[in-house]
Write an enzyme that holds these catalytic residues in place. Structure first.
Site, PDB file in Angstrom:
ATOM      1  N   GLY A 150       0.818  -1.201   0.000  1.00 48.78           N
ATOM      2  CA  GLY A 150       0.000   0.000   0.000  1.00 48.78           C
ATOM      3  C   GLY A 150       0.851   1.249   0.000  1.00 48.78           C
TER       4      GLY A 150
ATOM      5  N   GLY B 213       0.299   5.668   0.826  1.00 46.81           N
ATOM      6  CA  GLY B 213      -0.563   6.767   1.229  1.00 46.81           C
ATOM      7  C   GLY B 213       0.212   8.067   1.283  1.00 46.81           C
TER       8      GLY B 213
ATOM      9  N   ASP C 269      -9.120  10.801   9.503  1.00 48.49           N
ATOM     10  CA  ASP C 269      -9.251  10.093   8.225  1.00 48.49           C
ATOM     11  C   ASP C 269      -9.955   8.758   8.440  1.00 48.49           C
ATOM     12  OD1 ASP C 269      -9.062   9.883   5.484  1.00 48.49           O
ATOM     13  OD2 ASP C 269      -7.044   9.043   5.497  1.00 48.49           O
TER      14      ASP C 269
END
Length: 542
Positions: free
Chosen positions: A239, A241, A355
Protein backbone atom coordinates in the site's frame (compact mmCIF):
# COMPACT_ATOMS: atom_id res chain seq x y z
CA UNK A 1 24.93 16.08 -4.48
CA UNK A 2 25.80 12.69 -3.02
CA UNK A 3 24.32 9.85 -5.04
CA UNK A 4 21.63 7.86 -3.33
CA UNK A 5 22.79 4.72 -1.64
CA UNK A 6 22.37 1.30 -3.18
CA UNK A 7 19.79 0.46 -0.50
CA UNK A 8 17.59 3.42 -1.39
CA UNK A 9 17.92 2.98 -5.15
CA UNK A 10 17.14 -0.74 -4.97
CA UNK A 11 14.13 -0.16 -2.75
CA UNK A 12 12.65 2.57 -4.92
CA UNK A 13 13.22 0.81 -8.23
CA UNK A 14 11.77 -2.39 -6.84
CA UNK A 15 8.63 -0.77 -5.40
CA UNK A 16 6.96 -0.69 -8.82
CA UNK A 17 8.45 -3.90 -10.18
CA UNK A 18 8.24 -7.48 -9.06
CA UNK A 19 9.47 -8.00 -5.51
CA UNK A 20 12.84 -9.66 -5.16
CA UNK A 21 11.26 -13.04 -4.59
CA UNK A 22 14.35 -15.06 -3.88
CA UNK A 23 16.25 -16.23 -6.88
CA UNK A 24 17.84 -19.41 -5.61
CA UNK A 25 17.20 -23.04 -6.29
CA UNK A 26 16.90 -23.93 -2.65
CA UNK A 27 16.52 -22.48 0.78
CA UNK A 28 14.34 -19.41 0.59
CA UNK A 29 12.90 -20.62 -2.71
CA UNK A 30 10.75 -22.89 -0.62
CA UNK A 31 8.75 -19.84 0.48
CA UNK A 32 5.50 -19.34 -1.40
CA UNK A 33 6.74 -16.18 -3.07
CA UNK A 34 9.98 -17.80 -4.22
CA UNK A 35 8.10 -20.80 -5.56
CA UNK A 36 5.55 -18.61 -7.33
CA UNK A 37 8.29 -16.49 -8.86
CA UNK A 38 10.13 -19.56 -10.19
CA UNK A 39 6.93 -21.00 -11.67
CA UNK A 40 6.11 -17.72 -13.42
CA UNK A 41 9.59 -17.40 -14.87
CA UNK A 42 9.62 -21.03 -16.00
CA UNK A 43 6.27 -20.54 -17.75
CA UNK A 44 7.57 -17.43 -19.56
CA UNK A 45 10.76 -19.22 -20.64
CA UNK A 46 8.87 -22.23 -22.02
CA UNK A 47 6.18 -20.11 -23.70
CA UNK A 48 8.72 -17.96 -25.53
CA UNK A 49 10.81 -20.98 -26.48
CA UNK A 50 7.73 -22.77 -27.81
CA UNK A 51 6.76 -19.76 -29.94
CA UNK A 52 10.25 -19.38 -31.44
CA UNK A 53 10.79 -23.09 -32.04
CA UNK A 54 7.34 -23.44 -33.59
CA UNK A 55 7.97 -20.51 -35.92
CA UNK A 56 11.27 -22.04 -37.10
CA UNK A 57 9.67 -25.45 -37.57
CA UNK A 58 6.92 -24.20 -39.87
CA UNK A 59 9.24 -21.87 -41.80
CA UNK A 60 11.73 -24.72 -42.33
CA UNK A 61 8.97 -27.00 -43.56
CA UNK A 62 7.88 -24.37 -46.05
CA UNK A 63 11.38 -23.63 -47.31
CA UNK A 64 12.33 -27.29 -47.74
CA UNK A 65 9.07 -28.05 -49.49
CA UNK A 66 9.69 -25.30 -52.04
CA UNK A 67 13.48 -25.65 -52.47
CA UNK A 68 14.09 -27.26 -55.92
CA UNK A 69 17.79 -27.96 -55.27
CA UNK A 70 17.18 -30.40 -52.43
CA UNK A 71 17.64 -34.00 -53.57
CA UNK A 72 15.04 -36.61 -52.61
CA UNK A 73 17.54 -38.30 -50.27
CA UNK A 74 18.44 -35.05 -48.57
CA UNK A 75 14.78 -34.10 -48.36
CA UNK A 76 14.01 -37.37 -46.57
CA UNK A 77 16.87 -36.83 -44.12
CA UNK A 78 15.74 -33.30 -43.45
CA UNK A 79 12.22 -34.50 -42.81
CA UNK A 80 13.56 -37.05 -40.32
CA UNK A 81 15.47 -34.28 -38.58
CA UNK A 82 12.32 -32.19 -38.48
CA UNK A 83 10.74 -34.88 -36.32
CA UNK A 84 13.27 -34.06 -33.60
CA UNK A 85 12.57 -30.34 -34.10
CA UNK A 86 8.86 -30.99 -33.66
CA UNK A 87 9.57 -33.10 -30.57
CA UNK A 88 11.61 -30.21 -29.07
CA UNK A 89 8.72 -27.84 -29.76
CA UNK A 90 6.29 -30.23 -28.08
CA UNK A 91 8.64 -30.54 -25.08
CA UNK A 92 8.65 -26.76 -24.68
CA UNK A 93 4.86 -26.77 -24.91
CA UNK A 94 4.69 -29.43 -22.19
CA UNK A 95 6.97 -27.34 -19.96
CA UNK A 96 4.73 -24.31 -20.52
CA UNK A 97 1.53 -26.19 -19.74
CA UNK A 98 3.06 -27.67 -16.60
CA UNK A 99 4.27 -24.29 -15.35
CA UNK A 100 1.16 -22.27 -16.18
CA UNK A 101 -1.24 -24.66 -14.44
CA UNK A 102 -1.88 -25.20 -10.76
CA UNK A 103 0.85 -24.27 -8.28
CA UNK A 104 3.62 -26.86 -8.22
CA UNK A 105 6.13 -27.55 -5.43
CA UNK A 106 9.57 -26.01 -5.91
CA UNK A 107 11.13 -29.48 -6.18
CA UNK A 108 8.82 -30.36 -9.09
CA UNK A 109 9.53 -27.04 -10.80
CA UNK A 110 13.26 -27.71 -10.60
CA UNK A 111 12.76 -31.12 -12.23
CA UNK A 112 10.67 -29.56 -15.01
CA UNK A 113 13.35 -26.93 -15.54
CA UNK A 114 16.36 -29.26 -15.61
CA UNK A 115 14.79 -32.21 -17.43
CA UNK A 116 12.98 -30.00 -19.93
CA UNK A 117 16.07 -27.92 -20.74
CA UNK A 118 18.29 -30.96 -21.23
CA UNK A 119 15.69 -32.85 -23.32
CA UNK A 120 15.11 -29.84 -25.57
CA UNK A 121 18.87 -29.39 -25.98
CA UNK A 122 19.35 -33.03 -26.98
CA UNK A 123 16.44 -32.95 -29.42
CA UNK A 124 17.94 -29.93 -31.17
CA UNK A 125 21.37 -31.60 -31.27
CA UNK A 126 19.94 -34.84 -32.70
CA UNK A 127 19.02 -32.96 -35.88
CA UNK A 128 22.74 -32.64 -36.74
CA UNK A 129 23.11 -36.12 -38.37
CA UNK A 130 20.04 -35.51 -40.57
CA UNK A 131 21.21 -32.17 -41.98
CA UNK A 132 23.51 -32.01 -45.04
CA UNK A 133 27.12 -31.27 -44.18
CA UNK A 134 27.07 -28.38 -46.62
CA UNK A 135 24.71 -26.56 -44.24
CA UNK A 136 27.31 -26.74 -41.40
CA UNK A 137 24.71 -28.36 -39.09
CA UNK A 138 26.89 -28.24 -35.95
CA UNK A 139 27.10 -24.43 -36.27
CA UNK A 140 23.38 -24.03 -36.97
CA UNK A 141 22.21 -26.07 -34.00
CA UNK A 142 24.95 -24.77 -31.70
CA UNK A 143 23.52 -21.31 -32.37
CA UNK A 144 20.06 -22.56 -31.34
CA UNK A 145 21.48 -24.15 -28.19
CA UNK A 146 23.41 -21.00 -27.26
CA UNK A 147 20.24 -18.93 -27.53
CA UNK A 148 18.40 -21.51 -25.43
CA UNK A 149 21.03 -21.59 -22.68
CA UNK A 150 21.47 -17.81 -22.51
CA UNK A 151 17.72 -17.21 -22.38
CA UNK A 152 17.33 -19.79 -19.64
CA UNK A 153 20.12 -18.26 -17.56
CA UNK A 154 18.51 -14.82 -17.89
CA UNK A 155 14.98 -15.95 -17.11
CA UNK A 156 15.10 -18.78 -14.59
CA UNK A 157 16.59 -18.19 -11.12
CA UNK A 158 19.40 -20.69 -10.71
CA UNK A 159 22.64 -21.03 -8.80
CA UNK A 160 25.91 -21.20 -10.72
CA UNK A 161 26.57 -24.98 -10.27
CA UNK A 162 23.04 -25.79 -11.41
CA UNK A 163 23.33 -23.60 -14.51
CA UNK A 164 26.72 -25.17 -15.31
CA UNK A 165 25.60 -28.79 -15.21
CA UNK A 166 22.31 -28.17 -17.04
CA UNK A 167 24.22 -26.32 -19.77
CA UNK A 168 26.90 -29.02 -20.01
CA UNK A 169 24.35 -31.82 -20.33
CA UNK A 170 22.33 -29.85 -22.91
CA UNK A 171 25.27 -29.45 -25.32
CA UNK A 172 26.98 -32.78 -24.56
CA UNK A 173 25.85 -34.58 -27.79
CA UNK A 174 27.12 -31.83 -30.10
CA UNK A 175 30.89 -32.69 -30.21
CA UNK A 176 30.25 -36.43 -30.66
CA UNK A 177 27.67 -35.89 -33.41
CA UNK A 178 29.96 -33.36 -35.12
CA UNK A 179 32.82 -35.86 -35.26
CA UNK A 180 30.48 -38.56 -36.57
CA UNK A 181 29.06 -36.59 -39.52
CA UNK A 182 32.41 -35.16 -40.67
CA UNK A 183 34.25 -38.48 -40.26
CA UNK A 184 31.79 -39.98 -42.73
CA UNK A 185 32.03 -37.17 -45.29
CA UNK A 186 35.46 -35.53 -44.96
CA UNK A 187 37.76 -37.92 -43.14
CA UNK A 188 39.20 -38.21 -39.66
CA UNK A 189 41.48 -35.15 -39.77
CA UNK A 190 38.69 -32.80 -40.80
CA UNK A 191 36.35 -34.43 -38.28
CA UNK A 192 38.78 -33.74 -35.42
CA UNK A 193 39.16 -30.12 -36.52
CA UNK A 194 35.41 -29.47 -36.71
CA UNK A 195 34.92 -31.31 -33.43
CA UNK A 196 37.57 -29.14 -31.78
CA UNK A 197 35.76 -25.96 -32.80
CA UNK A 198 32.39 -27.39 -31.80
CA UNK A 199 33.82 -28.29 -28.39
CA UNK A 200 35.18 -24.74 -27.96
CA UNK A 201 31.82 -23.21 -28.80
CA UNK A 202 30.03 -25.59 -26.42
CA UNK A 203 32.39 -24.62 -23.62
CA UNK A 204 31.96 -20.94 -24.43
CA UNK A 205 28.16 -21.29 -24.42
CA UNK A 206 28.16 -23.00 -21.01
CA UNK A 207 30.64 -20.47 -19.61
CA UNK A 208 28.68 -17.42 -20.82
CA UNK A 209 25.39 -18.89 -19.59
CA UNK A 210 26.95 -19.62 -16.20
CA UNK A 211 28.40 -16.13 -15.88
CA UNK A 212 25.08 -14.61 -16.92
CA UNK A 213 23.27 -16.68 -14.32
CA UNK A 214 25.79 -15.68 -11.67
CA UNK A 215 25.43 -11.97 -12.46
CA UNK A 216 21.64 -12.04 -12.46
CA UNK A 217 21.47 -14.25 -9.39
CA UNK A 218 23.90 -11.94 -7.64
CA UNK A 219 21.84 -8.88 -8.53
CA UNK A 220 18.72 -10.55 -7.21
CA UNK A 221 20.50 -11.47 -4.00
CA UNK A 222 21.77 -7.88 -3.70
CA UNK A 223 18.24 -6.53 -4.09
CA UNK A 224 17.06 -9.03 -1.53
CA UNK A 225 19.76 -7.94 0.91
CA UNK A 226 18.94 -4.32 0.15
CA UNK A 227 15.37 -5.00 1.21
CA UNK A 228 16.56 -5.98 4.69
CA UNK A 229 15.81 -3.24 7.18
CA UNK A 230 17.54 -3.97 10.45
CA UNK A 231 15.86 -7.08 11.87
CA UNK A 232 13.19 -6.94 9.14
CA UNK A 233 13.21 -8.20 5.57
CA UNK A 234 10.86 -6.40 3.18
CA UNK A 235 8.78 -8.84 1.16
CA UNK A 236 6.29 -6.91 -0.98
CA UNK A 237 4.65 -3.53 -1.32
CA UNK A 238 1.08 -3.64 0.00
CA UNK A 239 0.00 0.00 0.00
CA UNK A 240 0.89 3.64 -0.33
CA UNK A 241 -0.56 6.77 1.23
CA UNK A 242 0.15 10.39 1.85
CA UNK A 243 2.57 9.64 4.67
CA UNK A 244 4.58 6.81 3.16
CA UNK A 245 4.74 3.41 1.53
CA UNK A 246 3.77 0.22 3.36
CA UNK A 247 5.54 -3.10 2.84
CA UNK A 248 4.83 -6.53 4.19
CA UNK A 249 7.93 -7.65 6.03
CA UNK A 250 9.22 -10.45 8.21
CA UNK A 251 11.15 -10.22 11.46
CA UNK A 252 14.39 -12.19 11.22
CA UNK A 253 14.21 -13.92 14.60
CA UNK A 254 10.54 -13.90 15.60
CA UNK A 255 9.36 -15.02 12.16
CA UNK A 256 6.41 -12.70 12.72
CA UNK A 257 4.64 -11.06 9.76
CA UNK A 258 5.03 -7.31 10.10
CA UNK A 259 3.99 -4.21 8.20
CA UNK A 260 6.75 -1.65 7.63
CA UNK A 261 5.86 1.93 6.77
CA UNK A 262 8.61 3.91 5.05
CA UNK A 263 8.93 7.62 4.41
CA UNK A 264 10.61 7.80 0.97
CA UNK A 265 13.56 10.19 0.60
CA UNK A 266 11.69 12.50 -1.77
CA UNK A 267 9.10 13.15 0.97
CA UNK A 268 11.61 13.57 3.76
CA UNK A 269 11.31 17.31 4.23
CA UNK A 270 11.43 18.70 7.75
CA UNK A 271 7.65 18.96 8.03
CA UNK A 272 7.08 15.44 6.71
CA UNK A 273 9.67 13.99 9.05
CA UNK A 274 7.94 15.60 12.01
CA UNK A 275 4.53 14.36 10.85
CA UNK A 276 5.84 10.85 10.22
CA UNK A 277 7.56 10.68 13.59
CA UNK A 278 4.49 12.09 15.28
CA UNK A 279 2.29 9.48 13.60
CA UNK A 280 4.41 6.79 15.19
CA UNK A 281 4.47 8.41 18.60
CA UNK A 282 0.74 9.06 18.67
CA UNK A 283 -0.18 5.58 17.45
CA UNK A 284 2.18 4.04 20.01
CA UNK A 285 0.25 5.79 22.79
CA UNK A 286 -2.88 3.83 21.91
CA UNK A 287 -3.39 0.47 23.59
CA UNK A 288 -6.90 -0.48 22.46
CA UNK A 289 -7.00 -3.96 20.93
CA UNK A 290 -8.93 -2.36 18.08
CA UNK A 291 -6.04 -0.03 17.13
CA UNK A 292 -3.12 -1.28 15.06
CA UNK A 293 -0.11 -1.97 17.31
CA UNK A 294 3.27 -0.32 16.73
CA UNK A 295 6.36 -2.49 17.33
CA UNK A 296 9.37 -0.40 16.40
CA UNK A 297 10.59 2.87 14.92
CA UNK A 298 13.89 4.02 13.45
CA UNK A 299 15.84 5.32 10.53
CA UNK A 300 18.38 3.69 8.25
CA UNK A 301 21.95 5.01 7.89
CA UNK A 302 20.72 6.54 4.62
CA UNK A 303 18.09 8.62 6.38
CA UNK A 304 15.02 6.57 5.44
CA UNK A 305 12.50 6.72 8.30
CA UNK A 306 10.41 3.68 9.05
CA UNK A 307 8.23 2.10 11.68
CA UNK A 308 7.07 -1.46 12.16
CA UNK A 309 3.51 -2.37 13.09
CA UNK A 310 1.44 -5.51 13.23
CA UNK A 311 0.52 -7.03 9.89
CA UNK A 312 -3.24 -7.41 9.72
CA UNK A 313 -4.54 -10.55 8.12
CA UNK A 314 -7.96 -9.54 6.85
CA UNK A 315 -10.03 -7.33 4.58
CA UNK A 316 -10.64 -3.59 4.75
CA UNK A 317 -14.24 -2.43 4.94
CA UNK A 318 -14.08 -0.64 1.60
CA UNK A 319 -13.19 -3.88 -0.16
CA UNK A 320 -15.73 -5.77 1.92
CA UNK A 321 -18.50 -3.35 0.96
CA UNK A 322 -17.48 -3.50 -2.67
CA UNK A 323 -17.50 -7.30 -2.95
CA UNK A 324 -20.37 -8.01 -0.53
CA UNK A 325 -22.63 -5.00 -1.03
CA UNK A 326 -24.80 -3.79 1.87
CA UNK A 327 -24.05 -5.63 5.12
CA UNK A 328 -26.65 -6.89 7.59
CA UNK A 329 -27.54 -4.14 10.13
CA UNK A 330 -26.49 -6.36 13.03
CA UNK A 331 -23.04 -6.82 11.52
CA UNK A 332 -22.71 -3.08 10.90
CA UNK A 333 -23.45 -2.38 14.55
CA UNK A 334 -21.02 -5.09 15.65
CA UNK A 335 -18.19 -3.57 13.58
CA UNK A 336 -18.88 0.06 14.42
CA UNK A 337 -18.92 -0.52 18.16
CA UNK A 338 -15.39 -1.90 17.94
CA UNK A 339 -14.26 1.13 15.93
CA UNK A 340 -15.89 3.36 18.53
CA UNK A 341 -13.78 1.67 21.22
CA UNK A 342 -10.57 2.50 19.34
CA UNK A 343 -11.61 6.10 18.66
CA UNK A 344 -12.81 6.61 22.24
CA UNK A 345 -9.33 5.85 23.58
CA UNK A 346 -7.75 8.21 21.03
CA UNK A 347 -10.20 11.00 21.83
CA UNK A 348 -9.67 10.51 25.56
CA UNK A 349 -5.99 11.43 25.23
CA UNK A 350 -6.77 14.25 22.83
CA UNK A 351 -6.06 12.59 19.47
CA UNK A 352 -8.37 13.00 16.49
CA UNK A 353 -7.93 10.50 13.67
CA UNK A 354 -9.25 12.81 10.90
CA UNK A 355 -9.25 10.09 8.22
CA UNK A 356 -11.82 7.58 9.45
CA UNK A 357 -13.07 5.70 6.40
CA UNK A 358 -13.81 2.10 5.38
CA UNK A 359 -10.34 1.65 3.86
CA UNK A 360 -8.75 2.43 7.24
CA UNK A 361 -10.69 -0.23 9.13
CA UNK A 362 -9.46 -3.82 8.77
CA UNK A 363 -11.70 -6.75 9.60
CA UNK A 364 -10.18 -10.10 10.39
CA UNK A 365 -9.86 -13.00 12.82
CA UNK A 366 -7.80 -12.29 15.94
CA UNK A 367 -7.23 -14.52 18.94
CA UNK A 368 -9.99 -16.89 17.96
CA UNK A 369 -12.51 -14.04 17.49
CA UNK A 370 -14.04 -13.48 14.06
CA UNK A 371 -14.99 -10.07 12.63
CA UNK A 372 -12.40 -8.36 14.81
CA UNK A 373 -11.99 -4.71 13.70
CA UNK A 374 -8.72 -2.75 13.71
CA UNK A 375 -8.35 0.98 13.02
CA UNK A 376 -5.21 1.91 11.07
CA UNK A 377 -3.44 4.94 9.58
CA UNK A 378 -3.26 7.76 12.07
CA UNK A 379 -1.22 9.78 9.59
CA UNK A 380 -3.55 12.79 9.82
CA UNK A 381 -3.96 12.61 13.59
CA UNK A 382 -4.39 15.90 15.45
CA UNK A 383 -3.71 16.77 19.08
CA UNK A 384 -6.54 18.87 20.54
CA UNK A 385 -5.30 19.17 24.10
CA UNK A 386 -3.27 22.27 23.46
CA UNK A 387 0.08 21.02 22.14
CA UNK A 388 -0.02 23.21 19.05
CA UNK A 389 3.57 22.40 18.09
CA UNK A 390 2.38 18.93 17.16
CA UNK A 391 -0.51 20.06 14.95
CA UNK A 392 1.43 19.78 11.72
CA UNK A 393 -1.41 19.92 9.21
CA UNK A 394 -2.08 23.52 8.27
CA UNK A 395 -5.39 24.88 9.54
CA UNK A 396 -6.40 26.01 6.06
CA UNK A 397 -5.47 22.68 4.45
CA UNK A 398 -8.04 20.04 3.59
CA UNK A 399 -6.86 16.75 5.11
CA UNK A 400 -8.77 13.51 4.73
CA UNK A 401 -10.83 11.61 2.17
CA UNK A 402 -13.64 13.59 0.44
CA UNK A 403 -16.40 10.97 0.76
CA UNK A 404 -16.00 10.77 4.56
CA UNK A 405 -14.99 14.33 5.40
CA UNK A 406 -16.92 16.44 7.91
CA UNK A 407 -18.07 19.92 6.82
CA UNK A 408 -15.83 21.67 9.36
CA UNK A 409 -12.81 19.80 7.99
CA UNK A 410 -13.67 20.96 4.45
CA UNK A 411 -13.98 24.55 5.65
CA UNK A 412 -10.55 24.24 7.29
CA UNK A 413 -11.65 25.88 10.50
CA UNK A 414 -10.23 25.47 13.97
CA UNK A 415 -13.26 23.53 15.23
CA UNK A 416 -12.04 20.15 13.99
CA UNK A 417 -12.40 17.72 16.86
CA UNK A 418 -13.85 14.44 18.02
CA UNK A 419 -17.13 15.33 16.34
CA UNK A 420 -15.37 15.27 12.97
CA UNK A 421 -14.43 11.62 13.53
CA UNK A 422 -18.05 10.91 14.49
CA UNK A 423 -19.23 12.39 11.17
CA UNK A 424 -16.74 10.25 9.27
CA UNK A 425 -17.84 7.20 11.23
CA UNK A 426 -21.46 7.99 10.35
CA UNK A 427 -20.47 8.17 6.68
CA UNK A 428 -18.69 4.84 7.07
CA UNK A 429 -21.82 3.33 8.64
CA UNK A 430 -23.86 4.68 5.70
CA UNK A 431 -21.48 2.95 3.28
CA UNK A 432 -21.71 -0.36 5.13
CA UNK A 433 -25.52 -0.24 5.20
CA UNK A 434 -26.04 0.81 1.58
CA UNK A 435 -22.87 -0.14 -0.25
CA UNK A 436 -22.42 3.52 -1.25
CA UNK A 437 -21.02 6.61 0.50
CA UNK A 438 -23.53 9.36 1.43
CA UNK A 439 -22.55 11.49 -1.58
CA UNK A 440 -20.97 10.66 -4.92
CA UNK A 441 -19.47 12.66 -7.76
CA UNK A 442 -16.29 14.64 -8.30
CA UNK A 443 -14.36 15.78 -5.21
CA UNK A 444 -15.75 19.30 -5.55
CA UNK A 445 -19.31 17.97 -5.88
CA UNK A 446 -18.81 15.78 -2.82
CA UNK A 447 -17.42 18.73 -0.85
CA UNK A 448 -20.44 20.84 -1.80
CA UNK A 449 -22.86 18.09 -0.74
CA UNK A 450 -21.12 17.64 2.61
CA UNK A 451 -21.48 21.37 3.23
CA UNK A 452 -25.08 21.87 2.12
CA UNK A 453 -26.99 18.68 1.24
CA UNK A 454 -28.77 16.37 3.66
CA UNK A 455 -28.09 12.74 2.69
CA UNK A 456 -30.92 10.47 1.65
CA UNK A 457 -31.91 8.06 4.38
CA UNK A 458 -30.24 4.64 4.14
CA UNK A 459 -33.70 3.11 3.62
CA UNK A 460 -34.35 5.34 0.61
CA UNK A 461 -30.91 4.74 -0.88
CA UNK A 462 -31.14 0.99 -0.28
CA UNK A 463 -34.74 0.62 -1.43
CA UNK A 464 -35.75 -1.40 1.60
CA UNK A 465 -36.29 -0.69 5.30
CA UNK A 466 -33.37 -0.23 7.67
CA UNK A 467 -34.01 -0.51 11.44
CA UNK A 468 -35.34 2.90 12.46
CA UNK A 469 -33.08 3.41 15.48
CA UNK A 470 -29.97 2.52 13.50
CA UNK A 471 -30.96 4.80 10.66
CA UNK A 472 -31.63 7.67 13.07
CA UNK A 473 -28.25 7.17 14.77
CA UNK A 474 -26.41 7.24 11.44
CA UNK A 475 -28.22 10.34 10.19
CA UNK A 476 -27.61 12.11 13.50
CA UNK A 477 -23.87 11.43 13.14
CA UNK A 478 -24.10 13.01 9.67
CA UNK A 479 -25.54 16.31 10.88
CA UNK A 480 -23.84 19.36 9.36
CA UNK A 481 -23.67 21.13 12.71
CA UNK A 482 -21.19 19.39 15.06
CA UNK A 483 -23.37 20.44 18.04
CA UNK A 484 -26.22 18.26 16.71
CA UNK A 485 -24.16 15.11 16.48
CA UNK A 486 -23.61 12.71 19.39
CA UNK A 487 -21.56 14.40 22.08
CA UNK A 488 -18.89 11.72 22.02
CA UNK A 489 -17.98 8.54 20.22
CA UNK A 490 -18.94 6.64 23.40
CA UNK A 491 -22.46 8.10 23.20
CA UNK A 492 -22.60 7.08 19.53
CA UNK A 493 -21.57 3.55 20.54
CA UNK A 494 -24.33 3.49 23.17
CA UNK A 495 -26.85 4.58 20.55
CA UNK A 496 -25.69 1.73 18.34
CA UNK A 497 -25.90 -0.79 21.18
CA UNK A 498 -29.50 0.25 21.85
CA UNK A 499 -30.61 -0.31 18.24
CA UNK A 500 -33.21 -2.99 17.69
CA UNK A 501 -31.36 -5.11 15.15
CA UNK A 502 -30.92 -8.82 14.73
CA UNK A 503 -27.69 -9.53 16.61
CA UNK A 504 -24.59 -10.55 14.70
CA UNK A 505 -23.30 -13.40 16.83
CA UNK A 506 -19.88 -14.99 17.06
CA UNK A 507 -21.38 -18.03 15.35
CA UNK A 508 -22.56 -15.83 12.45
CA UNK A 509 -19.11 -14.30 12.16
CA UNK A 510 -17.36 -17.69 12.31
CA UNK A 511 -19.66 -19.10 9.62
CA UNK A 512 -19.00 -16.13 7.34
CA UNK A 513 -15.23 -16.40 7.68
CA UNK A 514 -15.27 -20.17 7.23
CA UNK A 515 -17.35 -20.06 4.05
CA UNK A 516 -17.36 -16.66 2.36
CA UNK A 517 -14.04 -15.64 3.88
CA UNK A 518 -12.39 -18.73 2.41
CA UNK A 519 -13.71 -17.79 -1.03
CA UNK A 520 -12.38 -14.25 -0.75
CA UNK A 521 -8.98 -15.54 0.33
CA UNK A 522 -8.76 -17.52 -2.89
CA UNK A 523 -9.51 -14.39 -4.92
CA UNK A 524 -6.93 -12.34 -3.02
CA UNK A 525 -9.47 -9.94 -1.47
CA UNK A 526 -8.39 -11.17 1.96
CA UNK A 527 -4.66 -11.14 2.53
CA UNK A 528 -2.98 -13.92 4.43
CA UNK A 529 0.65 -13.50 5.49
CA UNK A 530 2.95 -16.19 4.17
CA UNK A 531 4.98 -18.16 6.66
CA UNK A 532 8.25 -16.30 7.12
CA UNK A 533 11.41 -18.28 6.58
CA UNK A 534 14.21 -17.89 9.10
CA UNK A 535 16.61 -15.62 7.22
CA UNK A 536 19.32 -14.05 9.38
CA UNK A 537 22.49 -12.49 8.01
CA UNK A 538 24.71 -12.94 11.07
CA UNK A 539 27.66 -11.15 9.49
CA UNK A 540 25.55 -8.10 8.63
CA UNK A 541 24.00 -8.11 12.11
CA UNK A 542 27.45 -8.34 13.72
Amino acid sequence: MRARSRWTESLQSDSQAEPARIASSGGALESEEGRSFLQGRLATFARTGFAISGAFFFSNRLIHALAPSVTPGSRAALQTGQIFHLAATVALLAMWLAACGRPLPASVLRVVDSAGSVVVGWLFALQIPFTPVAYRPEAVFLLALIVLLLYRSAMIPSRVPRTAWIGSLSVAPVPALTYWIYARSSGTAAAWLYTYYALLWCAAAVLVATVTSRVIYGLQQTVRAARRLGQYTLVEKIGEGGMGTVYRACHALLRRPTAIKLLPPERAGEMNLKRFEREVQMTALLTSPHTVAVYDFGRTPDGVFYYAMEYLDGIDLETLGTVEGPLPPGRVVHILRQVCAALHEAHTIGLIHRDVKPANIILGERGGTSDFAKVVDFGLVKDVLGNRSLTLTAENAVAGTPHYMAPEVIRGGADVGASSDIYALGATAYFLLTGKPPFEGSPMDVFAHHLRTAPDSPSKRLGRPVPAQLEAAVLEALEKDPARRPVSVREFAERLAACDVEPWTEADASDWWRERGAQLRRTGAIHTPDRCTLDVDLLARE
